[in-house]
Scaffold this active site. Structure first.
Site, short mmCIF file in Angstrom:
data_model
loop_
_atom_site.label_atom_id
_atom_site.label_comp_id
_atom_site.label_asym_id
_atom_site.label_seq_id
_atom_site.Cartn_x
_atom_site.Cartn_y
_atom_site.Cartn_z
N LYS A 13 0.85 -1.21 0.00
CA LYS A 13 0.00 0.00 0.00
C LYS A 13 0.88 1.25 0.00
O LYS A 13 0.65 2.19 -0.77
CB LYS A 13 -0.92 0.02 1.24
CG LYS A 13 -1.85 -1.18 1.33
CD LYS A 13 -2.75 -1.10 2.53
CE LYS A 13 -2.05 -1.16 3.88
NZ LYS A 13 -1.35 -2.45 4.15
N ARG A 88 -10.01 1.08 8.74
CA ARG A 88 -9.62 -0.30 9.00
C ARG A 88 -10.69 -1.07 9.75
O ARG A 88 -10.52 -2.27 10.00
CB ARG A 88 -8.36 -0.31 9.85
CG ARG A 88 -7.09 -0.64 9.09
CD ARG A 88 -5.94 -0.31 10.00
NE ARG A 88 -4.84 -1.17 9.80
CZ ARG A 88 -3.68 -0.77 9.26
NH1 ARG A 88 -3.53 0.47 8.85
NH2 ARG A 88 -2.69 -1.60 9.14
N ARG A 127 11.78 -5.21 4.70
CA ARG A 127 11.41 -3.80 4.56
C ARG A 127 12.31 -2.87 5.39
O ARG A 127 12.66 -3.16 6.52
CB ARG A 127 9.97 -3.57 5.01
CG ARG A 127 9.65 -2.09 5.06
CD ARG A 127 8.25 -1.72 5.38
NE ARG A 127 7.57 -2.59 6.29
CZ ARG A 127 6.26 -2.73 6.30
NH1 ARG A 127 5.53 -2.10 5.43
NH2 ARG A 127 5.69 -3.52 7.19
N ARG A 160 10.99 -1.55 11.15
CA ARG A 160 9.89 -1.32 12.09
C ARG A 160 9.83 -2.37 13.19
O ARG A 160 10.00 -3.57 12.93
CB ARG A 160 8.57 -1.29 11.30
CG ARG A 160 8.36 0.02 10.61
CD ARG A 160 7.21 0.02 9.64
NE ARG A 160 6.01 -0.65 10.09
CZ ARG A 160 4.89 -0.68 9.39
NH1 ARG A 160 4.83 -0.07 8.22
NH2 ARG A 160 3.84 -1.32 9.84
N ARG A 171 -0.75 -9.26 13.08
CA ARG A 171 -1.28 -8.21 12.20
C ARG A 171 -2.09 -8.82 11.06
O ARG A 171 -3.11 -8.27 10.65
CB ARG A 171 -0.12 -7.37 11.64
CG ARG A 171 0.44 -6.39 12.68
CD ARG A 171 1.80 -5.85 12.28
NE ARG A 171 1.78 -5.12 11.04
CZ ARG A 171 2.87 -4.86 10.31
NH1 ARG A 171 4.05 -5.31 10.70
NH2 ARG A 171 2.77 -4.18 9.20
P1 AP5 Z 1 4.82 -1.57 1.89
O1 AP5 Z 1 4.52 -0.72 0.71
O2 AP5 Z 1 5.48 -0.96 3.06
O3 AP5 Z 1 3.51 -2.39 2.34
P2 AP5 Z 1 2.24 -1.89 3.13
O4 AP5 Z 1 1.05 -2.55 2.54
O5 AP5 Z 1 2.20 -0.39 3.22
O6 AP5 Z 1 2.54 -2.56 4.53
P3 AP5 Z 1 2.39 -2.08 6.03
O7 AP5 Z 1 3.03 -3.15 6.84
O8 AP5 Z 1 2.89 -0.67 6.23
O9 AP5 Z 1 0.87 -2.08 6.24
P4 AP5 Z 1 0.14 -2.16 7.57
O10 AP5 Z 1 -1.22 -1.84 7.11
O11 AP5 Z 1 0.30 -3.38 8.35
O12 AP5 Z 1 0.91 -1.07 8.49
P5 AP5 Z 1 0.57 0.43 8.91
O13 AP5 Z 1 1.83 1.17 8.93
O14 AP5 Z 1 -0.57 0.95 8.12
O15 AP5 Z 1 5.72 -2.81 1.35
C1 AP5 Z 1 6.22 -3.78 2.22
C2 AP5 Z 1 7.62 -4.22 1.72
O16 AP5 Z 1 7.48 -4.89 0.48
C3 AP5 Z 1 8.60 -3.06 1.45
O17 AP5 Z 1 9.89 -3.47 1.78
C4 AP5 Z 1 8.49 -2.83 -0.07
O18 AP5 Z 1 9.70 -2.34 -0.61
C5 AP5 Z 1 8.20 -4.25 -0.57
N1 AP5 Z 1 7.32 -4.26 -1.73
C6 AP5 Z 1 6.18 -3.53 -1.91
N2 AP5 Z 1 5.60 -3.84 -3.08
C7 AP5 Z 1 6.38 -4.80 -3.63
C8 AP5 Z 1 6.29 -5.55 -4.86
N3 AP5 Z 1 5.28 -5.35 -5.72
N4 AP5 Z 1 7.25 -6.46 -5.11
C9 AP5 Z 1 8.30 -6.68 -4.24
N5 AP5 Z 1 8.43 -5.99 -3.07
C10 AP5 Z 1 7.47 -5.07 -2.79
O19 AP5 Z 1 0.03 0.21 10.39
C11 AP5 Z 1 0.89 -0.15 11.44
C12 AP5 Z 1 0.12 -0.21 12.75
O20 AP5 Z 1 -0.45 1.09 13.05
C13 AP5 Z 1 -1.08 -1.16 12.75
O21 AP5 Z 1 -0.70 -2.50 13.04
C14 AP5 Z 1 -1.93 -0.55 13.86
O22 AP5 Z 1 -1.42 -0.85 15.13
C15 AP5 Z 1 -1.74 0.96 13.63
N6 AP5 Z 1 -2.73 1.53 12.69
C16 AP5 Z 1 -2.48 2.11 11.49
N7 AP5 Z 1 -3.61 2.53 10.93
C17 AP5 Z 1 -4.61 2.22 11.78
C18 AP5 Z 1 -6.01 2.37 11.74
N8 AP5 Z 1 -6.63 2.95 10.69
N9 AP5 Z 1 -6.74 1.90 12.78
C19 AP5 Z 1 -6.14 1.33 13.86
N10 AP5 Z 1 -4.82 1.14 13.96
C20 AP5 Z 1 -4.06 1.58 12.92
#
Ligand code: AP5
Length: 217
Positions: A13, A88, A127, A160, A171
């Site tokens: 994402k 979410r 990552r 992270r 997660r």
């Molecule tokens: P990346 O682009 O970072 O993936 P992502 O989908 O953004 O993954 P996240 O882990 O950030 O999502 P998440 O939803 O769990 O975490 P968030 O920070 O929102 O890519 C991942 C890796 O793959 C990278 O190394 C990239 O280079 C590689 N990659 C990407 N695309 C690729 C491809 N096509 N091919 C090869 N490699 C590729 O949330 C974290 C925490 O915050 C949550 O657990 C929760 O505690 C809290 N939180 C956040 N938002 C909320 C909410 N709305 N409500 C409640 N709690 C929340």
């Protein structure tokens, strides 16, 4: 354009959001990044959010909704926005509808990125992220030019805390239980939902996203 990027942890994402935003000049509203910045700054929100994030659980809805409301109020009305990681839960989605209505915005598209769990865990373990500009790298699939620092601003990259294997498993469970049902929620609310298979490299996935959104090359 108001676009929601939905999908499990590690699916890409953030990666796709950055690519789309750079090309289109749209803002990104990334709840995970906003929380990490609050945590690093030691604000009340950051302190409250920390325990949930470290365990891989969702931060309570009321904290997230308030944070998003505040961020949205700073954006100029005509700006395109990519929402990454929000909403979410159904409670967040319902509150989001009301927020957007009050601002004269609507959800134009929901883009759901999909990949098998094994791909997700491989991506997450490699990552590395830049807290300053939000750029995301991968030591295997997409390394920075100079090891350990961001290509864009030279900031040291970090791994992270919630990317440890046990936390990642939780997660993924939380995603399946709390967030995946939102796909049907949006489909039933007549939003335009695009499911994008995301196993290929970032450029190939980006091409599919742009095609789905009717944005051309
Ligand atoms: P990346 O682009 O970072 O993936 P992502 O989908 O953004 O993954 P996240 O882990 O950030 O999502 P998440 O939803 O769990 O975490 P968030 O920070 O929102 O890519 C991942 C890796 O793959 C990278 O190394 C990239 O280079 C590689 N990659 C990407 N695309 C690729 C491809 N096509 N091919 C090869 N490699 C590729 O949330 C974290 C925490 O915050 C949550 O657990 C929760 O505690 C809290 N939180 C956040 N938002 C909320 C909410 N709305 N409500 C409640 N709690 C929340």
């Amino acid at each position: 354009m108001n676009i929601i990027l939905l999908g499990p942890p590690g699916v890409g994402k953030g990666t796709q959001g950055v690519m789309l935003s750079e090309k289109m000049g749209w803002e990104r509203l990334v709840t995970g990044d906003l929380l990490r910045v609050a945590k690093d700054a030691g604000t009340e929100l950051g302190v409250q959010a920390q325990q949930y994030m470290t365990a891989g659980n969702l931060v309570p809805d009321q904290l997230i909704i308030k944070m998003v409301e505040e961020k949205l109020s700073t954006l100029s009305p005509g700006t395109g926005v990519i929402y990454d990681g929000f909403p979410r839960t159904e409670a967040q989605a319902a509150a989001f509808h009301l927020m957007l209505e009050a601002l004269g915005r609507t959800i134009d598209r929901v883009v759901v990125l999909e990949a098998p769990d094994q791909v997700l865990t491989e991506r997450i373990s490699g990552r590395r992220s830049c807290l300053k500009c939000g750029s995301v790298y991968n030591i295997v699939f997409d390394p920075p030019k100079k090891e350990g620092v961001c290509d864009h601003d030279g900031t040291p990259l970090f791994h992270r805390a919630d990317d440890q294997a046990d936390t990642v498993r939780n997660r993924l469970d939380v995603y399946r239980r709390e967030t995946e049902p939102l796909i049907s929620y949006f489909e039933e609310s007549k939003a335009i939902v695009h499911r994008i298979p995301s196993e290929e490299g970032p450029d190939e996935v980006q091409a599919k996203v742009r095609e789905a959104l009717g944005l051309g090359e």
